[in-house]
Design a protein around this motif. Sequence first.
Motif, PDB file in Angstrom:
ATOM      1  N   UNK A 110     -38.370  -9.008   0.320  1.00 10.94           N
ATOM      2  CA  UNK A 110     -38.352 -10.287  -0.365  1.00 10.94           C
ATOM      3  C   UNK A 110     -37.147 -11.062   0.160  1.00 10.94           C
ATOM      4  N   UNK A 111     -37.202 -12.382   0.083  1.00 11.20           N
ATOM      5  CA  UNK A 111     -36.207 -13.210   0.757  1.00 11.20           C
ATOM      6  C   UNK A 111     -35.106 -13.671  -0.191  1.00 11.20           C
ATOM      7  N   UNK A 112     -33.886 -13.672   0.352  1.00  6.59           N
ATOM      8  CA  UNK A 112     -32.691 -14.122  -0.360  1.00  6.59           C
ATOM      9  C   UNK A 112     -32.109 -15.300   0.414  1.00  6.59           C
ATOM     10  N   UNK A 115     -25.145 -18.628   0.623  1.00  6.85           N
ATOM     11  CA  UNK A 115     -24.502 -19.885   0.241  1.00  6.85           C
ATOM     12  C   UNK A 115     -24.492 -20.916   1.361  1.00  6.85           C
ATOM     13  N   UNK A 116     -24.944 -20.529   2.552  1.00  9.46           N
ATOM     14  CA  UNK A 116     -25.103 -21.499   3.647  1.00  9.46           C
ATOM     15  C   UNK A 116     -26.537 -21.989   3.780  1.00  9.46           C
ATOM     16  N   UNK A 117     -27.389 -21.563   2.857  1.00  9.56           N
ATOM     17  CA  UNK A 117     -28.790 -21.972   2.925  1.00  9.56           C
ATOM     18  C   UNK A 117     -29.616 -21.156   3.891  1.00  9.56           C
ATOM     19  N   UNK A 118     -29.024 -20.070   4.434  1.00  7.59           N
ATOM     20  CA  UNK A 118     -29.745 -19.199   5.352  1.00  7.59           C
ATOM     21  C   UNK A 118     -30.446 -18.080   4.570  1.00  7.59           C
ATOM     22  N   UNK A 187     -35.327 -16.359  -3.538  1.00  4.79           N
ATOM     23  CA  UNK A 187     -36.224 -17.514  -3.429  1.00  4.79           C
ATOM     24  C   UNK A 187     -37.656 -16.981  -3.370  1.00  4.79           C
ATOM     25  N   UNK A 188     -38.613 -17.872  -3.416  1.00  6.73           N
ATOM     26  CA  UNK A 188     -40.006 -17.456  -3.572  1.00  6.73           C
ATOM     27  C   UNK A 188     -40.705 -17.080  -2.290  1.00  6.73           C
TER      28      UNK A 188
END
Length: 416
Positions: A110-112, A115-118, A187-188
């Motif tokens: 699953x995706x995380x 704090x840099x939006x990566x 995130x989803x």
Amino acid sequence: MVFFFLVLFGFLSFTSSQMSHQYHFINIRKNWTEAQRFCRENYTDLATVNNAVEMNSLFKTISDVSYDVYIGLYRSEVFRWHWSLPDGYNVETFQNWKDKQPDINNNEGCAVMDNNGKWFNDSCDSQRQFICFDATANQKYILIEVNKSWREAQEHCRTFHTDLANARDASENRNVKNTLKNKDVWIGLFKDAWSWSDQSNSSFRFWNSSQLSNIRRDQDCVSVMVNQTGKWKDVQCNTTQPFICFSELKSQSTTKPATPAATTTENRPAQNTTDGGNTSSQPTQILTTGPEQDNLILVHENLTWTEAVSYCRKHHVDLVSIHSEELQNRVARRAIHASTSHVWLGVRYTCTFIFWFWIENREAGCYQNWASGHGPRGYEECRLSGAMESTGGHRWVGRPESERLNFICYTCADIK
């Protein structure tokens, strides 16, 4: 009980326009493969579910029964990334992974977002804060400062908002990044090997909570659990049980009754048997009426590979798969009447696992007739599908699936 779905998924109004399927409960016990064939012969396919509204509609058809029923979800050989919000978005359109991510060895990640939006992938059982998306609120993105697993986070967001936050383009990615308060959050985006029988890319999942820790790999088909308010579980595919078919709503006026009577020939969709029976609104189909080839249909319509699959599954059973020399010869005799240099076959290449597989039975075949430089020992790239030469040696070749060719379907009679 039906109201349960409308409350659990707070995006009823958000997805109401996405209802595209009509569902038919078939009270006949079959294994998953037999159920798939029945649905393809009499409707469109085993049930696909795109969103909560459709799940609500499907559950209405079985709310009076007390046993589990099959839908069209099965475990394939290919792991794919999906966005949790079930709107058919292509994951490949926008990606923002960190260097050396995603980890290709992690097949169930699953995706995380950092704090840099990566993005990076992690075990779905990890405990993290997360960001929900709310389609109806003024504040669209909400940080939930409670640690949960990815599935628990998804259920929280679907219960109280719309879904886990998606980041499907640069603008959405910035909105999520600006909400996360320098934390790594779920995130989803998730990865799994579950696919739909009709080959659609629906990311909608409705697993029972016990499935979150189920590690068995001999249960490759999916049932709706009536006594668990429609939640899903995986089962062995040789289990016999009733099932749900679907048809497109645009064909509602001619939909057949969802009863065992649908097995009679008068309830099956009409099929053209000769060129002379073709109408101006239908592609030309050539069907040999002799005993040797009465289940092979050459369609004189130039379609992409995906369009050809959809056409065959809507009007017949599927694109033809070839598993023997005898069937190769039969298909070759159909192909010589094509108006294109090649005809599509039901074989496709997977980049993830680097092999060719027949879509009808979802595995690689033993019999092969590849042209030199094609197939498992030839040039391969993503988005290749298999086609047969219409003339000459009738060898198989890989062609870009966006190419438009004639194709060969098979219909109800068994192919041996």
